[in-house]
Design a protein around this motif. Structure first.
Motif, mmCIF file in Angstrom:
data_model
loop_
_atom_site.group_PDB
_atom_site.id
_atom_site.type_symbol
_atom_site.label_atom_id
_atom_site.label_comp_id
_atom_site.label_asym_id
_atom_site.label_seq_id
_atom_site.Cartn_x
_atom_site.Cartn_y
_atom_site.Cartn_z
ATOM 1 N N ASP A 1 0.849 -1.194 0.000
ATOM 2 C CA ASP A 1 0.000 0.000 0.000
ATOM 3 C C ASP A 1 0.883 1.242 0.000
ATOM 4 N N GLU A 2 0.851 1.979 -1.099
ATOM 5 C CA GLU A 2 1.652 3.192 -1.240
ATOM 6 C C GLU A 2 0.780 4.445 -1.282
ATOM 7 N N GLY A 3 -0.473 4.309 -0.839
ATOM 8 C CA GLY A 3 -1.372 5.453 -0.826
ATOM 9 C C GLY A 3 -2.035 5.694 -2.169
ATOM 10 N N THR A 4 -2.723 6.823 -2.272
ATOM 11 C CA THR A 4 -3.467 7.137 -3.488
ATOM 12 C C THR A 4 -3.014 8.463 -4.084
ATOM 13 N N ASN A 5 -3.270 8.607 -5.383
ATOM 14 C CA ASN A 5 -2.997 9.849 -6.090
ATOM 15 C C ASN A 5 -4.131 10.852 -5.832
ATOM 16 N N GLY A 6 -3.970 12.046 -6.349
ATOM 17 C CA GLY A 6 -4.978 13.076 -6.166
ATOM 18 C C GLY A 6 -6.325 12.718 -6.768
ATOM 19 N N ASN A 7 -6.338 11.840 -7.782
ATOM 20 C CA ASN A 7 -7.604 11.451 -8.420
ATOM 21 C C ASN A 7 -8.218 10.211 -7.786
ATOM 22 N N GLY A 8 -7.650 9.772 -6.639
ATOM 23 C CA GLY A 8 -8.199 8.632 -5.928
ATOM 24 C C GLY A 8 -7.641 7.291 -6.327
ATOM 25 N N SER A 9 -6.820 7.222 -7.370
ATOM 26 C CA SER A 9 -6.270 5.945 -7.830
ATOM 27 C C SER A 9 -5.064 5.549 -6.986
ATOM 28 N N ASN A 10 -4.778 4.264 -6.977
ATOM 29 C CA ASN A 10 -3.624 3.764 -6.246
ATOM 30 C C ASN A 10 -2.321 4.254 -6.858
ATOM 31 N N VAL A 11 -1.376 4.588 -5.996
ATOM 32 C CA VAL A 11 -0.027 4.895 -6.465
ATOM 33 C C VAL A 11 0.642 3.625 -6.981
ATOM 34 N N ASN A 12 0.493 2.539 -6.243
ATOM 35 C CA ASN A 12 1.132 1.270 -6.603
ATOM 36 C C ASN A 12 0.295 0.565 -7.660
ATOM 37 N N THR A 13 0.628 0.833 -8.902
ATOM 38 C CA THR A 13 -0.083 0.278 -10.054
ATOM 39 C C THR A 13 0.938 -0.254 -11.044
ATOM 40 N N ASP A 14 0.716 -1.462 -11.563
ATOM 41 C CA ASP A 14 1.641 -2.071 -12.522
ATOM 42 C C ASP A 14 1.098 -1.961 -13.933
ATOM 43 N N LEU A 15 1.894 -1.394 -14.832
ATOM 44 C CA LEU A 15 1.515 -1.365 -16.238
ATOM 45 C C LEU A 15 1.674 -2.761 -16.818
ATOM 46 N N GLN A 16 0.732 -3.166 -17.675
ATOM 47 C CA GLN A 16 0.763 -4.481 -18.313
ATOM 48 C C GLN A 16 0.932 -4.279 -19.809
ATOM 49 N N SER A 17 2.084 -4.712 -20.320
ATOM 50 C CA SER A 17 2.463 -4.340 -21.680
ATOM 51 C C SER A 17 3.059 -5.507 -22.441
ATOM 52 N N PHE A 18 2.970 -5.416 -23.757
ATOM 53 C CA PHE A 18 3.762 -6.246 -24.658
ATOM 54 C C PHE A 18 4.808 -5.318 -25.260
ATOM 55 N N GLY A 19 6.026 -5.445 -24.798
ATOM 56 C CA GLY A 19 7.031 -4.477 -25.186
ATOM 57 C C GLY A 19 6.661 -3.106 -24.649
ATOM 58 N N THR A 20 6.560 -2.145 -25.549
ATOM 59 C CA THR A 20 6.192 -0.774 -25.148
ATOM 60 C C THR A 20 4.701 -0.497 -25.264
ATOM 61 N N GLN A 21 3.919 -1.502 -25.701
ATOM 62 C CA GLN A 21 2.485 -1.296 -25.917
ATOM 63 C C GLN A 21 1.677 -1.950 -24.806
ATOM 64 N N GLN A 22 0.886 -1.156 -24.113
ATOM 65 C CA GLN A 22 0.059 -1.686 -23.039
ATOM 66 C C GLN A 22 -1.156 -2.456 -23.575
ATOM 67 N N PRO B 1 -8.694 -1.993 -18.114
ATOM 68 C CA PRO B 1 -8.277 -1.967 -19.517
ATOM 69 C C PRO B 1 -7.692 -0.641 -19.972
ATOM 70 N N TRP B 2 -7.385 0.229 -19.023
ATOM 71 C CA TRP B 2 -6.510 1.348 -19.344
ATOM 72 C C TRP B 2 -5.065 0.868 -19.437
ATOM 73 N N GLY B 3 -4.858 -0.451 -19.169
ATOM 74 C CA GLY B 3 -3.543 -1.057 -19.363
ATOM 75 C C GLY B 3 -2.774 -1.305 -18.090
ATOM 76 N N GLN B 4 -3.458 -1.560 -16.973
ATOM 77 C CA GLN B 4 -2.760 -1.669 -15.695
ATOM 78 C C GLN B 4 -3.504 -2.586 -14.730
ATOM 79 N N THR B 5 -2.783 -3.026 -13.714
ATOM 80 C CA THR B 5 -3.379 -3.791 -12.632
ATOM 81 C C THR B 5 -3.032 -3.148 -11.296
ATOM 82 N N THR B 6 -3.889 -3.367 -10.319
ATOM 83 C CA THR B 6 -3.625 -2.916 -8.955
ATOM 84 C C THR B 6 -4.491 -3.746 -8.023
#
Length: 536
Positions: A327-348, A500-505
């Motif tokens: 748990d790394e807290g939340t951003n100003g928009n309420g989303s988690n700071v600790n979020t992993d991008l899920q990509s194939f190469g450079t494309q999420q 499906p914005w390309g991330q998991t948390t």
């Protein structure tokens, strides 16, 4: 069951009982007459106390704990064998190195001990919580009975016309006593319900973690089955990234048993010639997803000899990092700071390629299908020949597939949104065949409904079946926004969410139940309102 006000009183579930008692917590302190208070007290006492035998639970917990030492003994023996230098010895039906098998056996013994320990702890925790809840409930009932005794019999019509000062004082005192009693009963119901749900969650998780026994086929040796259950991709935490889920292991074992003798021989040869445990596991995952041996031979021709990192990049869309639960807290928009991008190469793995299109239902469905079907995943990442590594080409194929599924679900013009009926249709067309479970819509528009479905969600994802989820929110002008995501993992009281914005948390059970889903998206989308649950 008819209640004391001539209405249907749903006492059949713990959630219904806690909800009923919660309502009485509000109404009893406001009871305006003796008869009104007596009816409400009777309504409370009609609810059953928290049920369960704490002695039985404690006995089961002890039996589980007794198995921990035995599992530890197995681990120690296997560990001694592991130091014997077995690297060039081959065992099993599909050419498993003995050193790998021994390592897998040691890890399986450790997991077995952890499962017994975890199961014992879950049962003991439940026993303690249930015992405390039963005592609390009994205390609350005693207070309710005392209030009832102070009030005496119900007033008749003429008795209600005039109340003496003494009667008003008795009513006030009884109301105070009953309010304290109903509060205790409600807290007991909540504690017992929460404890039972937590125990079910943990026991389901430990059952799913007992992976080595999930594949029941007699066509592969115990060593082969052990290795398949143990194999993970090289990136991310091993325990979070096993290639074969519990459901994959069961389905691939059943599929293996149903093959004709000729096809079974072909499949065993493919497994024996695999260049790595990961390659072997992906072949079995393809079998679990429903592919025939001919298609798996073609698939093997595209992946044979590839290193484990290549395989994971092309065949596993989502990778769970070891620190992702922090748990790394939340951003100003309420989303988690600790979020992993899920990509194939450079494309999420994102809707429209950059998160901009309104194809969230289709996009989460496409990614979920790729999670459970490596042949499908390779068609997106590697192209027709399965060999491509071009993120730009992957993006084109991904977006084309998202558009196809969007149209399949009768989504809105301009790739903007899809209704719940369309979502049910595409989930069952795209994911159900690979998981073996049809999906049914459950609307969960309040905390009680969300709490009720949590055990089913957690059981499904622990087994490896993704669970589609809809979230929504309303702005200051009451304009609605909606979004579709996917629940893909569970650990303790946390749920792993693919957006499906390309991330998991990860979000907590409390976030899911009580409007905290902004952590997986943003503050405009706080409430879960629908889930699609696998129907076994």
């Amino acid at each position: 069951m008819t209640g004391f006000w001539g209405v249907l009183v749903p006492f059949s579930t713990p959630a219904a009982r806690r909800s009923w008692l919660a309502g009485l917590c509000e109404s009893i302190p406001k009871a305006g007459s003796k008869n009104d208070l007596l009816e409400q007290i009777d309504g409370a006492l009609f609810v059953s106390a928290p049920v369960g035998d704490t002695a039985t639970l404690e006995s089961l917990s002890k039996r589980y704990r007794d198995q921990v030492d035995k599992a530890g003994d197995v681990h120690d023996r296997v560990d001694k064998v592991a130091r014997k230098g077995l690297s060039q010895v081959w065992v099993g039906d599909t050419s498993v190195r003995a050193s790998d098998a021994v390592g897998a056996a040691a890890r399986a013994a450790t997991k077995m001990a952890e499962a017994f320990q975890g199961g014992a702890k879950a049962l003991l925790t439940l026993a303690d919580a249930l015992g405390n809840a039963q005592k609390q409930d009994a205390d609350g009932r005693a207070r309710m009975q005392a209030a009832k005794q102070r009030l005496g019999a119900k007033d008749g019509f003429f008795d209600r016309m005039i109340e003496t000062d003494e009667e008003e004082a008795d009513l006030a005192a009884a109301r105070s006593t009953a309010a304290a009693g109903i509060d205790l009963m409600h807290r007991a119901a909540v504690a017992a319900d929460d404890a039972a749900r937590a125990a079910a969650r943990d026991l389901n998780k430990w059952a799913a973690e007992a992976r080595a026994g999930k594949m029941h086929t007699v066509e592969l040796s115990a060593v082969d089955r052990l290795m398949l259950a143990d194999t993970s991709g090289p990136a991310g935490a091993a325990d979070y990234n096993e290639i074969l889920s519990a459901n994959d292991l069961e389905r691939s074992g059943r599929a293996m048993d149903k093959l004709s003798p000729a096809d079974r021989t072909r499949m065993e040869q493919l497994l024996a010639k695999s260049s790595s445990p990961q390659e072997k596991a992906y072949l079995m995952k393809a079998l679990a997803a429903g592919h025939g041996v001919g298609d798996i031979e073609t698939f093997d021709g595209k992946i044979h000899g590839k290193d484990p990192a290549w395989l994971q990049q092309h065949l596993t869309p989502l990778v769970t990092e070891g620190d992702s639960l922090r748990d790394e807290g939340t951003n100003g928009n309420g989303s988690n700071v600790n979020t992993d991008l899920q990509s194939f190469g450079t494309q999420q793995w994102s809707q429209g390629g950059d998160g901009s299109e309104g194809t969230c239902v289709a996009s989460s469905t496409v990614t979920a299908r790729a999670m459970v079907d490596p042949v499908y995943a390779l068609s997106l990442t590697g192209g027709p020949g399965g060999q491509e590594n071009d993120p730009a080409a992957f993006r084109r194929r991904l977006v084309d597939e998202q558009h196809r599924v969007h149209q399949e679900g009768h989504g809105g013009d301009g790739y903007n949104g899809m209704g719940l009926d369309g979502k049910t249709e595409v989930v069952n067309k795209e994911i159900s065949p690979e998981t073996g479970s049809s999906y049914a819509l459950h609307e969960v528009r309040d905390a009680d409904a969300r709490r009720n479905v949590l055990p089913d969600i957690e059981k499904a994802v622990a087994e490896g079946k993704p669970v589609p989820i809809g979230v929504e929110g309303y702005d200051d002008r009451n304009k609605r926004s909606g979004h579709a995501m996917m629940i893909v993992g569970q650990e303790g009281d946390k749920l792993e969410i693919y957006n499906p914005w390309g991330q998991t948390t990860w979000v907590s059970e409390d976030d899911f139940v009580n409007g905290g889903m902004a952590k997986a998206s943003n503050s405009g989308l706080p409430d879960a309102y629908a889930v699609h649950l696998p129907q076994d």
